[in-house]
Scaffold this active site. Structure first.
Site, PDB file in Angstrom:
ATOM      1  N   THR A 283       0.667  -1.778   0.071  1.00  0.00           N
ATOM      2  CA  THR A 283       0.173   0.203   0.101  1.00  0.00           C
ATOM      3  C   THR A 283       0.825   1.542   0.161  1.00  0.00           C
ATOM      4  O   THR A 283       2.132   0.789   0.554  1.00  0.00           O
ATOM      5  CB  THR A 283      -0.956   0.014   1.228  1.00  0.00           C
ATOM      6  N   ASP A 284       0.270   2.597  -0.636  1.00  0.00           N
ATOM      7  CA  ASP A 284       0.788   3.702  -0.603  1.00  0.00           C
ATOM      8  C   ASP A 284       0.988   4.239   0.712  1.00  0.00           C
ATOM      9  O   ASP A 284       1.511   5.001   1.381  1.00  0.00           O
ATOM     10  CB  ASP A 284       0.343   4.807  -1.724  1.00  0.00           C
ATOM     11  N   GLU A 285       0.688   3.825   1.746  1.00  0.00           N
ATOM     12  CA  GLU A 285      -0.263   4.192   3.060  1.00  0.00           C
ATOM     13  C   GLU A 285       1.681   4.109   3.851  1.00  0.00           C
ATOM     14  O   GLU A 285       1.668   4.894   4.744  1.00  0.00           O
ATOM     15  CB  GLU A 285      -0.605   3.552   4.506  1.00  0.00           C
TER      16      GLU A 285
ATOM     17  N   TYR B  81      -1.899  -0.367  10.904  1.00  0.00           N
ATOM     18  CA  TYR B  81      -1.835  -0.845   9.543  1.00  0.00           C
ATOM     19  C   TYR B  81      -0.291  -0.759   8.677  1.00  0.00           C
ATOM     20  O   TYR B  81      -0.433  -1.605   8.494  1.00  0.00           O
ATOM     21  CB  TYR B  81      -3.291  -0.314   8.576  1.00  0.00           C
TER      22      TYR B  81
ATOM     23  N   LYS C  98       1.797  -3.200   6.888  1.00  0.00           N
ATOM     24  CA  LYS C  98       2.473  -3.015   5.918  1.00  0.00           C
ATOM     25  C   LYS C  98       3.635  -3.113   5.839  1.00  0.00           C
ATOM     26  O   LYS C  98       4.744  -3.770   4.860  1.00  0.00           O
ATOM     27  CB  LYS C  98       1.211  -2.447   5.073  1.00  0.00           C
TER      28      LYS C  98
END
Length: 352
Positions: free
Chosen positions: A133-135, A159, A163
């Site tokens: 993810t970009d997060e 989260y 990741k």
């Protein structure tokens, strides 16, 4: 030749499996734990398909995963399995540590054991593709350049931290053991089969039920929006042509503030399914207390995957979101089945 897909009954995973089998003869072994967001109804289009083997299981279970590797002898594993909702990670971070960190570690260990026993040609051709993810990159200020593959990791939620840890493990398994890995970091996905806890399906569901449309804070948090079919096409390109050990950012080039996304959804619903009693669905918008540590802006620089692999998103936000609304309108039985029981309890607790 076989693909091993983990998390293939979830939102992105099921879309990938369906698209793959619609366009390829190569079979898929699909492992999914079937948590609240993993749903066999997502895969009904594959009922009776000889190329689809579904197995209920958990990537944390090393023995089961290694057994599947040895039985089916895949040429690649694609890891979609993840706990993925920021709000849930705030309430229950332990689930995210188990799946996103421990699970990826066990999956890597099983893949390394299997890969180590292959012949030289099969070892060179094998791929471990990790979907992230970009997060992991943190939050951007309004005028910052979009996230590139060179951005440092600055995760701000349990989260995104989990990741980020899994991304680092994947990288380490290449540099330490030589496992041929690929990593993708995508922006916010939307489209068919997305569980109605994420913004777009939640708004569609609540609007049609006459419920409030909850918007965090001032609604000006910005995300880049990527139609799930475009994401699946990008993953296929990375699997087929990506360079080992490279990371590819995948984005839709569609930065939108959350409130603007909700306004667009309301306007489409006003035209497609007018509100009983008249008026616009915008009247149901309700601003709620912002969540802790809410990142202000994400944006993806996807020039690398375009330059190196020739991929570009086919859908604009306007075309993709209209397709999405129409899918939910014509799949209300699916929506009703996934929005019962525990999900309703969670929504009531989260947005009270």
């Amino acid at each position: 030749m076989t693909l091993f897909v983990t998390g293939g009954a979830g939102f992105i995973g099921s879309n990938f499996v369906i698209d793959w089998l619609a366009n390829n003869a190569e079979p898929v072994v699909n492992l999914d734990k079937l948590t609240y967001a993993g749903n066999l109804e997502n895969l009904t289009a594959l009922n009776g398909h000889n190329g689809h083997v579904f197995v209920r299981g958990d990537i944390v279970d090393y023995d089961q995963v290694l057994g599947l590797f040895n039985e089916h002898k895949p040429r690649a594993v694609l890891n979609f399995a993840a706990e993925s909702h920021v709000d849930r990670s705030i309430h229950s971070p332990d689930d995210f540590v188990q799946t996103n960190i421990v699970g990826v570690f066990r999956l890597l260990e099983a893949a390394r054991t299997y890969w180590s026993g292959l012949g030289a040609r099969e070892k060179a051709d094998f791929r471990f593709l990790h979907v992230s993810t970009d997060e992991v990159y943190g939050s951007l200020d309004p005028h910052d350049p979009a996230f590139s593959e060179e951005n440092k990791y600055e995760p701000n939620s349990p989260y995104s931290a989990s990741k980020a840890a899994s991304d680092h493990l994947v990288r380490a398994y290449h540099h330490t053991y030589g496992l041929p890995v690929l990593t993708t970091n995508c922006s916010n996905n939307y489209g068919p089969y997305q569980f109605p806890e994420k913004l777009i399906p939640l708004v569609i569901h609540n609007a049609l039920k006459g419920k409030p449309l909850p918007i965090y804070g001032d609604g000006r948090n910005v995300r880049d929006w990527l139609y799930v079919g475009d994401h699946c096409a990008a993953i296929r390109a990375v699997l087929e042509r990506g360079r080992v050990a490279e990371t590819y950012n995948i984005g839709g080039d569609n930065e939108k503030a959350n409130i603007d996304v909700v306004h667009t959804l309301c306007d489409i619903l006003d035209a497609e399914r007018p509100r009983p009693g008249g008026g616009s669905y915008r009247a149901q918008i309700t601003f709620v207390t912002d969540r802790p540590g809410h990142d202000r802006r994400y944006a993806i620089d996807a020039r690398k995957i375009g330059r190196d692999l020739g991929w570009k998103a086919a859908e604009t936000f306007e075309t993709g979101v209209r397709r999405t609304v129409r899918w939910y309108l014509t799949h209300q039985t699916w929506v009703d089945n996934v929005t019962s029981g525990a999900y309703r309890d969670w929504v009531a607790r989260q947005y009270s």
